[in-house]
Design a protein around this motif. Structure first.
Motif, PDB file in Angstrom:
ATOM      1  N   ILE A  59       0.868  -1.180   0.000  1.00  0.00           N
ATOM      2  CA  ILE A  59       0.000   0.000   0.000  1.00  0.00           C
ATOM      3  C   ILE A  59       0.901   1.224   0.000  1.00  0.00           C
ATOM      4  CG2 ILE A  59      -1.706   1.302   1.344  1.00  0.00           C
ATOM      5  CD1 ILE A  59      -2.466  -1.525   2.579  1.00  0.00           C
ATOM      6  N   LYS A  60       0.650   2.142  -0.919  1.00  0.00           N
ATOM      7  CA  LYS A  60       1.457   3.368  -0.966  1.00  0.00           C
ATOM      8  C   LYS A  60       0.530   4.556  -0.981  1.00  0.00           C
ATOM      9  CE  LYS A  60       6.029   2.546  -2.447  1.00  0.00           C
ATOM     10  NZ  LYS A  60       7.066   2.612  -3.409  1.00  0.00           N
ATOM     11  N   ASP A  61       0.777   5.467  -0.055  1.00  0.00           N
ATOM     12  CA  ASP A  61      -0.034   6.680   0.051  1.00  0.00           C
ATOM     13  C   ASP A  61      -1.531   6.346   0.028  1.00  0.00           C
ATOM     14  OD1 ASP A  61      -0.435   9.395   0.359  1.00  0.00           O
ATOM     15  OD2 ASP A  61      -0.451   9.787  -1.797  1.00  0.00           O
ATOM     16  N   GLY A  62      -1.888   5.320   0.779  1.00  0.00           N
ATOM     17  CA  GLY A  62      -3.298   4.966   0.940  1.00  0.00           C
ATOM     18  C   GLY A  62      -3.904   4.206  -0.229  1.00  0.00           C
ATOM     19  N   GLU A  63      -3.100   3.858  -1.205  1.00  0.00           N
ATOM     20  CA  GLU A  63      -3.656   3.146  -2.367  1.00  0.00           C
ATOM     21  C   GLU A  63      -3.059   1.740  -2.469  1.00  0.00           C
ATOM     22  OE1 GLU A  63      -3.162   5.198  -6.095  1.00  0.00           O
ATOM     23  OE2 GLU A  63      -3.970   3.482  -7.199  1.00  0.00           O
TER      24      GLU A  63
END
Lengths: 303, 276
Positions: A59-63
């Motif tokens: 998961i990166k920056d909430g995505e």
């Protein structure tokens, strides 16, 4: 449930060489070393989702960026002597959280691997695994070879540093190969393919440790490479072997001296049938096994 | 589809591109099941279908909860007035991929569902007196703006450590993405020592978001009362047990507890709240 091909190479009667994890990861390390040595090229995979739960999420920056599953990949190489297909399965599909596959999923996976082999004209399959044995870790491991047809026994007898199940005293040629490294050869037999399982010996007292046993993988690679006519570079296995040897020696030093004395007797033990008298008796072997069991049971209770 | 032996339909719903809410019966702080039970009750949602457990459950016996035998359930509820499709289920034991796809098959077939929200609690090293947050994970970046407007956290970075399996909610979100269904994982923070019991504050905070997002006009007076009661019970424990009081005060001051202290606080709190 499917197979994805990145390319469809033209191959002539390739041998299919298959590795899954197991005790000491002996088989998968051996097959993967061979695959790397011949620089086999990836050409397909079995889609993992029907067989495995994902092993990693990113998961990166909430995505949600990525979901990673255990890989099940096919590779090929054309060598001077033989065309080869490799299959490396990162995990055995298990429905009950066990280390080894069984049941419907195992059967489906075995058939998918063979589907690919047959599609490219394969007539022979090799798998590899571990043979838990009454040997000492300073002894060079031998390879237990188990074919899936009687007609292959004579061929197997000609392999270096290899024994048959019937060579092992008290077994009467019987035994079990747990998980897909065995099942695949049974399914191969059903589908008319020759198959041989090559199992590298691992000392009985190391079978429960979560470390690889590359010495046995080396023995398996040597047999396979000779059979396939492939030149091998064992330097990566030698490096790994040195590291593991240090771990084993550290462990060995922690074993109480009376147990160690018993284990040391394994240096002189033979469990295969032979004309000469055995250096240690059956009674000794029983005592060794009892001591090993007692020691490791105690260790496991402590941990 | 209706002939799929895995599905049992009691009454086909009549929803127009609804949102699908998903919660699992076993959850940190009992968040998912309590939020869903609350919504079902308050919105008068109707059970309309289920996924049969065969092939997904072990059937190696039954669980007993609160003195009563349980059996795996995977049920769909519809709330026509609010255009919501709700799914509450025991987590499958086997065939996770097939099960989660069945949930999406069902939802897409009967209701052409166009967005997914999963509900879940996440244990946090915080005190129960701290304000709750909801961390979110999206499968389409466009959703983040709306979530941020509602005060939810939208900037999480996370990579599951080796050997730790991703959550069922994450798996479902990924499958939804493959089907072009916009989805969001809602992760409500739950103080770790309330993980095994209800965290009513986190439950209310999650319901608060859903209330605004779907304009449900819910009145949380009953929940506020329960939260006050739970806080009162925790206060009783802190008055009786000075160690527990010390640990909670340390957490309130942002001081980390040792592993043993975490365990002790959790044990004392769980036993006390479950006993009362």
């Amino acid at each position: 449930m499917g197979i994805k091909f990145y390319q469809e190479p033209k191959l002539e009667k390739p041998d299919l060489i298959v590795g899954w994890p197991g005790i000491g990861n002996i088989g998968i390390i051996a097959i993967d070393t061979l695959r790397e040595t011949v620089k086999a090229e990836r050409f397909g995979e079995i889609e993992p989702w029907d067989f495995f739960y994902p092993k990693r999420i990113l998961i990166k920056d909430g995505e949600l960026k990525d979901m990673e599953f255990p890989s099940n990949k096919f590779y090929f190489q054309r060598t001077n002597k033989k065309d080869l297909i490799f299959f490396i399965g990162e995990e055995q599909p298990s429905e009950l959280g066990e280390a080894y596959a069984r049941g419907e999923k195992a059967y489906q996976m075995a058939n998918l691997v063979l589907d690919v082999g047959l599609k490219f004209g394969c007539q022979r399959v090799y798998t590899s695994g571990a043979a838990v044995s009454l040997i000492h870790h300073t002894t060079k491991p031998r390879v237990w070879a188990v074919p899936n047809r009687e007609e292959l026994i004579d061929e197997v007898k000609g392999y270096e540093n290899t024994i048959l199940m019937s060579d092992i005293a008290g077994r009467g040629g019987q035994g079990t190969i747990t998980g897909l490294n065995g099942l695949l050869l049974g399914v191969a037999k059903k589908r008319g393919l020759d198959g041989i399982c090559l199992m590298g010996e691992i000392p009985v007292y190391l079978q429960g440790f979560p470390i690889p046993y590359p010495e046995a993988s080396k023995s398996v690679v040597e047999v396979l490479a000779t059979k396939l006519g492939v030149k091998i570079d064992l330097s990566s296995l030698d490096d790994l072997s040195e590291q593991v040897e240090r771990q084993i020696e550290n462990l060995y030093q922690k074993i109480p001296s009376e147990v160690k004395e018993r284990l040391d007797q394994l240096k002189y033990a033979t469990y295969t049938k032979q004309a000469e008298p055995e250096p240690i008796t059956e009674e000794d072997k029983k005592k060794i096994m009892a001591d090993i069991d007692k020691f490791f049971k105690k260790k496991s209770e402590e941990s | 589809m209706s002939e799929n032996p895995r599905f049992k339909i009691h009454k086909p719903p009549n929803l127009q591109n609804p949102s699908l809410l998903v919660g699992w019966s076993q959850d940190i702080g009992k968040l998912g099941p309590r939020v869903i039970d609350y919504l079902n009750k308050k919105l008068g949602a109707e059970e309309f279908g289920e996924i049969e457990p065969e092939g997904f459950s072990s059937f190696g016996g039954v669980q007993i909860e609160d003195n009563v035998i349980q059996f795996p359930e995977s049920k769909f509820y519809s709330c026509q007035k609010n255009n919501l499709l709700i799914f509450k289920s025991n987590p499958p034991r086997y065939e996770h991929y097939k099960f989660l796809n069945s949930v999406l098959d069902f939802a897409q077939h009967y209701d052409k569902v166009n967005e997914l929200y999963t509900l879940g609690g996440i244990a946090s090293l915080m005190s129960h007196t701290a304000p709750r947050r909801i961390l979110t994970v999206v499968n389409q970046p466009e959703s983040k703006e709306m979530l941020a407007r509602h005060g939810l956290e939208t900037g999480m970075d996370y990579e599951s450590p080796h050997g730790q399996m991703p959550s069922l909610n994450g798996f479902l979100l990924w499958l939804a993405k493959r089907r072009n269904i916009t989805g969001v994982n809602l992760w409500a923070e739950v103080p770790f020592y309330l993980a095994a019991v209800e965290d009513l504050k986190a439950i209310k905070y999650t319901l608060g978001f859903l209330n605004k997002r779907f304009e449900l006009n819910l009145d949380f007076g009953d929940l506020d009362l329960k939260i006050r009661q739970q806080n009162e019970r925790i206060k009783q424990l802190t008055e009786q047990n000075l160690e527990v009081n010390k640990y909670i005060e340390m957490l309130e001051r942002g001081i980390m507890l040792s592993e043993d202290e975490n365990e002790e606080l959790t044990k004392e709190m769980t036993e006390f709240l479950e006993g009362g």
